[in-house]
Scaffold this motif. Structure first.
Motif, PDB file in Angstrom:
ATOM      1  N   PRO A  62      39.924  -5.018  54.433  1.00  0.00           N
ATOM      2  CA  PRO A  62      40.152  -6.412  54.834  1.00  0.00           C
ATOM      3  C   PRO A  62      40.191  -6.538  56.354  1.00  0.00           C
ATOM      4  CG  PRO A  62      41.764  -5.703  53.191  1.00  0.00           C
ATOM      5  CD  PRO A  62      41.046  -4.475  53.650  1.00  0.00           C
ATOM      6  N   LEU A  63      39.821  -7.708  56.835  1.00  0.00           N
ATOM      7  CA  LEU A  63      39.929  -8.001  58.252  1.00  0.00           C
ATOM      8  C   LEU A  63      41.331  -8.509  58.549  1.00  0.00           C
ATOM      9  CD1 LEU A  63      36.660  -9.995  59.079  1.00  0.00           C
ATOM     10  CD2 LEU A  63      37.076  -7.555  59.381  1.00  0.00           C
ATOM     11  N   THR A  64      42.007  -7.906  59.510  1.00  0.00           N
ATOM     12  CA  THR A  64      43.285  -8.444  59.964  1.00  0.00           C
ATOM     13  C   THR A  64      43.004  -9.622  60.895  1.00  0.00           C
ATOM     14  OG1 THR A  64      43.327  -6.835  61.770  1.00  0.00           O
ATOM     15  CG2 THR A  64      44.516  -6.262  59.748  1.00  0.00           C
ATOM     16  N   CYS A  65      43.708 -10.715  60.696  1.00  0.00           N
ATOM     17  CA  CYS A  65      43.408 -11.908  61.474  1.00  0.00           C
ATOM     18  C   CYS A  65      44.680 -12.632  61.901  1.00  0.00           C
ATOM     19  CB  CYS A  65      42.475 -12.849  60.715  1.00  0.00           C
ATOM     20  SG  CYS A  65      43.021 -13.308  59.070  1.00  0.00           S
ATOM     21  N   VAL A  66      44.546 -13.432  62.947  1.00  0.00           N
ATOM     22  CA  VAL A  66      45.644 -14.211  63.519  1.00  0.00           C
ATOM     23  C   VAL A  66      45.158 -15.645  63.723  1.00  0.00           C
ATOM     24  CG1 VAL A  66      47.092 -14.548  65.571  1.00  0.00           C
ATOM     25  CG2 VAL A  66      46.735 -12.248  64.669  1.00  0.00           C
ATOM     26  N   ILE A  67      46.011 -16.605  63.385  1.00  0.00           N
ATOM     27  CA  ILE A  67      45.740 -18.018  63.639  1.00  0.00           C
ATOM     28  C   ILE A  67      46.521 -18.426  64.878  1.00  0.00           C
ATOM     29  CG2 ILE A  67      46.028 -20.382  62.790  1.00  0.00           C
ATOM     30  CD1 ILE A  67      45.841 -19.220  59.939  1.00  0.00           C
ATOM     31  N   ILE A  68      45.827 -19.067  65.844  1.00  0.00           N
ATOM     32  CA  ILE A  68      46.481 -19.556  67.057  1.00  0.00           C
ATOM     33  C   ILE A  68      46.140 -21.034  67.198  1.00  0.00           C
ATOM     34  CG2 ILE A  68      46.796 -19.222  69.531  1.00  0.00           C
ATOM     35  CD1 ILE A  68      45.465 -16.420  69.116  1.00  0.00           C
ATOM     36  N   ASP A  69      47.103 -21.884  66.881  1.00  0.00           N
ATOM     37  CA  ASP A  69      46.853 -23.326  66.853  1.00  0.00           C
ATOM     38  C   ASP A  69      48.195 -24.041  66.927  1.00  0.00           C
ATOM     39  OD1 ASP A  69      46.079 -26.014  66.161  1.00  0.00           O
ATOM     40  OD2 ASP A  69      44.293 -25.197  65.209  1.00  0.00           O
ATOM     41  N   ASP A  70      48.276 -25.087  67.755  1.00  0.00           N
ATOM     42  CA  ASP A  70      49.546 -25.806  67.905  1.00  0.00           C
ATOM     43  C   ASP A  70      49.672 -26.992  66.952  1.00  0.00           C
ATOM     44  OD1 ASP A  70      47.559 -27.277  69.204  1.00  0.00           O
ATOM     45  OD2 ASP A  70      48.942 -28.087  70.693  1.00  0.00           O
ATOM     46  N   GLU A  71      48.687 -27.179  66.075  1.00  0.00           N
ATOM     47  CA  GLU A  71      48.739 -28.290  65.115  1.00  0.00           C
ATOM     48  C   GLU A  71      49.161 -27.777  63.738  1.00  0.00           C
ATOM     49  OE1 GLU A  71      45.012 -30.304  65.020  1.00  0.00           O
ATOM     50  OE2 GLU A  71      44.832 -30.394  67.203  1.00  0.00           O
ATOM     51  N   PRO A  72      50.327 -28.188  63.232  1.00  0.00           N
ATOM     52  CA  PRO A  72      50.814 -27.682  61.937  1.00  0.00           C
ATOM     53  C   PRO A  72      49.845 -27.921  60.782  1.00  0.00           C
ATOM     54  CG  PRO A  72      52.569 -28.815  63.113  1.00  0.00           C
ATOM     55  CD  PRO A  72      51.315 -29.070  63.891  1.00  0.00           C
ATOM     56  N   LEU A  73      49.207 -29.084  60.743  1.00  0.00           N
ATOM     57  CA  LEU A  73      48.281 -29.366  59.648  1.00  0.00           C
ATOM     58  C   LEU A  73      47.059 -28.450  59.706  1.00  0.00           C
ATOM     59  CD1 LEU A  73      48.355 -33.274  59.470  1.00  0.00           C
ATOM     60  CD2 LEU A  73      49.452 -31.640  57.932  1.00  0.00           C
ATOM     61  N   ALA A  74      46.569 -28.207  60.902  1.00  0.00           N
ATOM     62  CA  ALA A  74      45.404 -27.328  61.067  1.00  0.00           C
ATOM     63  C   ALA A  74      45.748 -25.894  60.668  1.00  0.00           C
ATOM     64  CB  ALA A  74      44.911 -27.378  62.509  1.00  0.00           C
ATOM     65  N   THR A  75      46.919 -25.419  61.065  1.00  0.00           N
ATOM     66  CA  THR A  75      47.308 -24.052  60.698  1.00  0.00           C
ATOM     67  C   THR A  75      47.502 -23.935  59.189  1.00  0.00           C
ATOM     68  OG1 THR A  75      49.642 -24.540  61.133  1.00  0.00           O
ATOM     69  CG2 THR A  75      48.379 -23.576  62.921  1.00  0.00           C
ATOM     70  N   ALA A  76      48.029 -24.986  58.562  1.00  0.00           N
ATOM     71  CA  ALA A  76      48.236 -24.947  57.109  1.00  0.00           C
ATOM     72  C   ALA A  76      46.905 -24.829  56.365  1.00  0.00           C
ATOM     73  CB  ALA A  76      48.991 -26.193  56.655  1.00  0.00           C
ATOM     74  N   VAL A  77      45.889 -25.546  56.853  1.00  0.00           N
ATOM     75  CA  VAL A  77      44.563 -25.469  56.234  1.00  0.00           C
ATOM     76  C   VAL A  77      43.996 -24.059  56.372  1.00  0.00           C
ATOM     77  CG1 VAL A  77      42.166 -26.241  56.428  1.00  0.00           C
ATOM     78  CG2 VAL A  77      44.025 -27.910  56.490  1.00  0.00           C
ATOM     79  N   LEU A  78      44.080 -23.490  57.553  1.00  0.00           N
ATOM     80  CA  LEU A  78      43.536 -22.145  57.769  1.00  0.00           C
ATOM     81  C   LEU A  78      44.303 -21.095  56.967  1.00  0.00           C
ATOM     82  CD1 LEU A  78      42.817 -22.211  61.614  1.00  0.00           C
ATOM     83  CD2 LEU A  78      41.163 -22.322  59.750  1.00  0.00           C
ATOM     84  N   GLN A  79      45.613 -21.249  56.862  1.00  0.00           N
ATOM     85  CA  GLN A  79      46.409 -20.323  56.061  1.00  0.00           C
ATOM     86  C   GLN A  79      45.979 -20.369  54.595  1.00  0.00           C
ATOM     87  OE1 GLN A  79      50.292 -21.823  57.058  1.00  0.00           O
ATOM     88  NE2 GLN A  79      50.644 -20.300  58.654  1.00  0.00           N
ATOM     89  N   ARG A  80      45.732 -21.571  54.099  1.00  0.00           N
ATOM     90  CA  ARG A  80      45.292 -21.726  52.706  1.00  0.00           C
ATOM     91  C   ARG A  80      43.913 -21.115  52.504  1.00  0.00           C
ATOM     92  NH1 ARG A  80      45.668 -26.751  52.538  1.00  0.00           N
ATOM     93  NH2 ARG A  80      43.489 -27.438  52.497  1.00  0.00           N
ATOM     94  N   TYR A  81      43.011 -21.317  53.455  1.00  0.00           N
ATOM     95  CA  TYR A  81      41.675 -20.740  53.352  1.00  0.00           C
ATOM     96  C   TYR A  81      41.743 -19.207  53.365  1.00  0.00           C
ATOM     97  CZ  TYR A  81      39.425 -25.301  54.261  1.00  0.00           C
ATOM     98  OH  TYR A  81      38.979 -26.599  54.182  1.00  0.00           O
ATOM     99  N   CYS A  82      42.537 -18.653  54.280  1.00  0.00           N
ATOM    100  CA  CYS A  82      42.644 -17.194  54.370  1.00  0.00           C
ATOM    101  C   CYS A  82      43.190 -16.591  53.089  1.00  0.00           C
ATOM    102  CB  CYS A  82      43.540 -16.802  55.551  1.00  0.00           C
ATOM    103  SG  CYS A  82      42.822 -17.083  57.176  1.00  0.00           S
ATOM    104  N   ALA A  83      44.155 -17.263  52.485  1.00  0.00           N
ATOM    105  CA  ALA A  83      44.797 -16.748  51.270  1.00  0.00           C
ATOM    106  C   ALA A  83      43.824 -16.674  50.096  1.00  0.00           C
ATOM    107  CB  ALA A  83      45.995 -17.614  50.904  1.00  0.00           C
ATOM    108  N   GLN A  84      42.749 -17.448  50.145  1.00  0.00           N
ATOM    109  CA  GLN A  84      41.797 -17.473  49.038  1.00  0.00           C
ATOM    110  C   GLN A  84      40.705 -16.414  49.144  1.00  0.00           C
ATOM    111  OE1 GLN A  84      40.616 -21.583  47.698  1.00  0.00           O
ATOM    112  NE2 GLN A  84      41.850 -22.243  49.438  1.00  0.00           N
TER     113      GLN A  84
END
Length: 259
Positions: free
Chosen positions: A10-32
């Motif tokens: 797996p690729l280890t990854c980090v999300i860097i974003d100050d918008e809570p809604l944007a980070t939530a979307v990316l977290q959901r995408y990564c989890a899938q």
């Protein structure tokens, strides 16, 4: 999905974003996606810089417009050859050319569709399967001179009266804001008054060599003679360091091993 993706790590990854809604979307995408391992979510680039210097990762989902240190400035600080791959995530398309000049893996416009997200991360994952993973971001000893700017230009042109005047980056000490004007102080003792905005000048100046330290000042890092918590000295003149700029400024100083 390509069968080879299931067998590689797996690729280890980090999300860097100050918008809570944007980070939530990316977290959901990564989890899938089983070939992504989200290890950290950060909300500002300064914290991300500190984290990445201690923790090697494969991939960054990096927002651009954040307070203090911007995502584009962070991308320019990270080592091009040893650092993580970067996927820019932004609501603005005007940074696309600059992003690709930095060698980012992809450029995702918000709101990002899941299909487009899969396309971007699959391309990155396949590139890792065909090449060795990125090395650690642990800082190495700094060279005697500051890093050369990524831009191919060694100067900028500013409007001065009825002409465009060339100002070499090597000659520039600092810039002072004066309402809608900027006053450029040069090494030969000269002063150049130009009708220009800080935002436009910051887009042109090499971020490896210049830093905003106050709402009214940009300084050349190479010209700093000494610094304290609330001020720096450049060419014998004390300039203030604003509260809002202190942390990202010190992060840049640490990153370039100026101390």
């Amino acid at each position: 999905m390509d069968p080879s993706l299931a067998s590689s790590r797996p690729l280890t990854c980090v999300i860097i974003d100050d918008e809570p809604l944007a980070t939530a979307v990316l977290q959901r995408y990564c989890a899938q996606l089983p070939f992504l391992q989200l290890v950290k979510t950060l909300h500002d680039a300064v914290s991300a810089l500190t984290f990445l210097q201690a923790t090697p990762v494969d991939l960054l989902f990096l927002d651009i417009e954040m307070p203090g240190l911007t995502g584009m400035q962070l991308a320019q600080i990270l080592p091009a050859n040893r650092g993580p791959r970067i996927i820019l995530t932004t609501a603005y398309d005007q940074y696309a050319v600059q992003g690709y000049e930095l060698g980012v893996a992809d450029y995702l416009l918000k709101p990002t569709a899941f299909q487009r997200f899969i396309q971007a991360v699959t391309r990155v994952h396949q590139s890792f399967a065909a090449a060795p993973p990125a090395l650690s971001l642990t800082p190495v000893p700094a060279p005697a001179e500051p890093p050369a700017p990524t831009t191919s230009s060694a100067a900028m042109f500013v409007k001065n009266e009825h002409r465009l005047q060339r100002v070499a980056f090597d000659d520039l000490l600092y810039i002072k804001g004066m309402k809608e004007y900027l006053l450029l102080y040069t090494a030969d003792g000269g002063k150049i008054l130009t009708l220009q905005s800080f935002r436009r000048v910051e887009e042109v100046l090499p971020p490896q060599r210049f830093a905003r330290i106050h709402k009214s000042y940009i300084v050349s890092l190479n010209r700093i003679e000494h610094l304290e918590r609330t001020k720096v000295q450049v060419a014998g003149r004390l300039l203030p360091v604003g509260d809002a700029y202190r942390e990202p400024f010190m992060a840049l100083i640490r990153a370039y091993n100026q101390l």
